[in-house]
Design an enzyme around this catalytic site. Structure first.
Site, PDB file in Angstrom:
ATOM      1  N   GLY A  73      19.358 -30.935  57.986  1.00 17.44           N
ATOM      2  CA  GLY A  73      19.688 -30.180  59.199  1.00 17.44           C
ATOM      3  C   GLY A  73      21.015 -29.464  59.184  1.00 17.44           C
ATOM      4  O   GLY A  73      21.090 -28.260  59.446  1.00 17.44           O
ATOM      5  N   LYS A  97      28.078 -39.819  56.612  1.00 19.30           N
ATOM      6  CA  LYS A  97      27.878 -41.219  56.234  1.00 19.30           C
ATOM      7  C   LYS A  97      27.251 -41.421  54.866  1.00 19.30           C
ATOM      8  O   LYS A  97      26.247 -40.788  54.536  1.00 19.30           O
ATOM      9  CB  LYS A  97      26.999 -41.909  57.288  1.00 19.30           C
ATOM     10  CG  LYS A  97      27.668 -42.013  58.652  1.00 19.30           C
ATOM     11  CD  LYS A  97      26.787 -42.784  59.619  1.00 19.30           C
ATOM     12  CE  LYS A  97      27.502 -43.019  60.940  1.00 19.30           C
ATOM     13  NZ  LYS A  97      26.682 -43.759  61.883  1.00 19.30           N
ATOM     14  N   GLY A 150      14.288 -34.586  57.716  1.00 19.53           N
ATOM     15  CA  GLY A 150      13.894 -35.965  57.455  1.00 19.53           C
ATOM     16  C   GLY A 150      12.875 -36.075  56.339  1.00 19.53           C
ATOM     17  O   GLY A 150      12.954 -36.967  55.486  1.00 19.53           O
ATOM     18  N   ARG A 199      10.869 -21.605  62.573  1.00 19.72           N
ATOM     19  CA  ARG A 199       9.668 -22.383  62.222  1.00 19.72           C
ATOM     20  C   ARG A 199       8.383 -21.603  62.457  1.00 19.72           C
ATOM     21  O   ARG A 199       7.393 -21.790  61.748  1.00 19.72           O
ATOM     22  CB  ARG A 199       9.655 -23.702  63.005  1.00 19.72           C
ATOM     23  CG  ARG A 199      10.687 -24.672  62.478  1.00 19.72           C
ATOM     24  CD  ARG A 199      10.764 -25.942  63.295  1.00 19.72           C
ATOM     25  NE  ARG A 199      11.616 -26.920  62.624  1.00 19.72           N
ATOM     26  CZ  ARG A 199      11.979 -28.073  63.151  1.00 19.72           C
ATOM     27  NH1 ARG A 199      11.575 -28.392  64.370  1.00 19.72           N
ATOM     28  NH2 ARG A 199      12.741 -28.906  62.486  1.00 19.72           N
TER      29      ARG A 199
END
Length: 395
Positions: free
Chosen positions: A353, A197, A376, A35
């Site tokens: 991620g 999921k 996100g 980052r």
């Protein structure tokens, strides 16, 4: 969309929201500086124009002032990566910060202390945002990873720079890359969605069905689709309450002419461990006591064919439990397929991620077109949401 190119930073102080929320070990050393590296382009561009940079970021989830979450720990690593000495001030608002900013010369960098030491940051407090805004002449948002948060430094602050605000190079590239997949893509377009999921990807799937020609559903979420269609999945992960939804997604895809590809075979294990007994099985015929943990060889071949006939590829989520070496084969094979397609001219975007961790771990990060830095935030853009941190700059 205003970017750095729209401003002359000579003798100007750029107040830059970066995402330096990097992992530290127990000695407070940076263990992954991706980052910081990602923000380098923006910072250096401004310094080369004889501007100065004031960097704002959060680190972790502190409860008030906590030394272990001090951004002072990353100063040495940031200096090493940026190639310019990074000055540090142990607060982000107040007299000593204003003094440090006043003394900042062109070509210099000042890093402020962790914004989240103040609860006003997460609350999106206007007074806190105004105090931050007084530190710079131009506001630059270069923190894609927090662009989906309406925090003081990512969103609220922009109102105090009605004309003098822009996207940094990283955030601009993120927006352009996702826009290229969703709105300006070369066909055929493929989305690969993996992970555990279905529930976490429902809105993504529903939003992209109008934009893609092919959809690969892999990883743990594939078992919900298989069981919904009457397959036997043994002890594999499954969201029973999402089976109706899975069937509805397949119906919607068919109506829109989207080809859905689900694994046809799996590597199954008798235990969730790297040294479990394994066998390759038809995905519809997994016996009790066994669970699917990776895409099988036939599935990898099918997916390779699909990937290499597409011109735009979005990859979000692994095909198996890649963290365990024994079950990483499907994800690695997919990485090779996307690498090949990219070399042949496809645009490939990897985000989320687990996918990002996988491409880094297996050496594919520089073999795809773009690796997104914000999990996100990227998911919310793929869901069709407007991110507050982006909207605040566009206003």
């Amino acid at each position: 969309m205003k970017t750095l190119k729209d401003f002359n930073f000579k003798n100007k102080k750029a107040l830059i929201r970066v995402d330096f929320n990097v992992p530290l070990n127990d000695k407070f050393e940076v263990t992954d500086a991706t980052r910081i590296q990602a923000a380098k382009s923006t910072i250096i561009d401004i310094l080369e124009q004889e501007g100065s940079c004031i960097l704002m970021s959060h680190l972790g989830r502190p409860k008030g002032f906590q030394e272990e979450f001090s951004l002072g720990h990353i100063v040495e690593k940031a200096t090493e990566i940026l190639g310019v000495k990074v000055k540090f001030v142990a607060d982000c608002i107040g007299d000593k910060v204003e003094e440090a900013v006043a003394n900042l010369q062109s070509g210099e960098i000042l890093l402020l202390e962790n914004l989240r030491f103040y609860e006003e940051e997460k609350k999106g407090d206007v007074d806190f945002a105004e105090k931050l805004s007084k530190l710079g002449d131009v506001y630059v948002n270069d923190a894609f990873g927090t662009a989906h948060r309406a925090h003081a430094s990512t969103t609220i602050i922009a109102q105090f720079f009605p004309e003098n605000k822009c996207f940094g190079n990283l955030l601009a590239r993120e927006i352009e890359s996702i826009d290229k997949v969703l709105n300006n893509s070369e066909k055929p377009v493929l989305a690969i969605l993996g992970g555990a999921k279905v529930s976490s990807k429902i809105t993504v799937i529903e939003n992209i069905l109008d934009k893609v020609d092919h959809l690969i559903i892999g990883g743990g979420m594939s078992f919900t689709f298989i069981k919904a269609q009457g397959g036997k999945i043994g002890n594999s992960i499954c969201e029973d309450d999402k089976m109706e939804l899975a069937l509805d997604i397949l119906k919607q895809a068919k109506a829109k002419g989207v080809e859905v590809h689900i694994p046809v075979d799996v590597i199954a294990a008798d235990d969730f461990s790297n040294d479990a007994n394994t066998q390759t099985l038809d995905i519809n015929e997994i016996p009790d006591g066994w669970e699917g943990v990776d895409a099988g060889p036939k599935s990898r071949e099918i997916f390779d064919t699909v990937v290499n006939k597409c011109k735009t590829i979005l990859w979000n989520g692994p095909l198996g439990v890649f963290e365990m070496e024994s079950f990483a084969g499907g994800t690695i094979a997919l990485g090779h397929s996307i690498d090949k397609a990219t070399k042949n001219g496809a645009f490939s975007l990897v985000g989320g991620g687990d996918s990002v961790a996988a491409v880094k771990q297996f050496g594919f990060a520089d073999k795809v077109s773009y690796v997104s830095t914000g999990g996100g935030a990227m998911l919310e853009m793929l869901e069709g949401k407007t991110l507050p941190g982006i909207e605040a700059i566009l206003k």
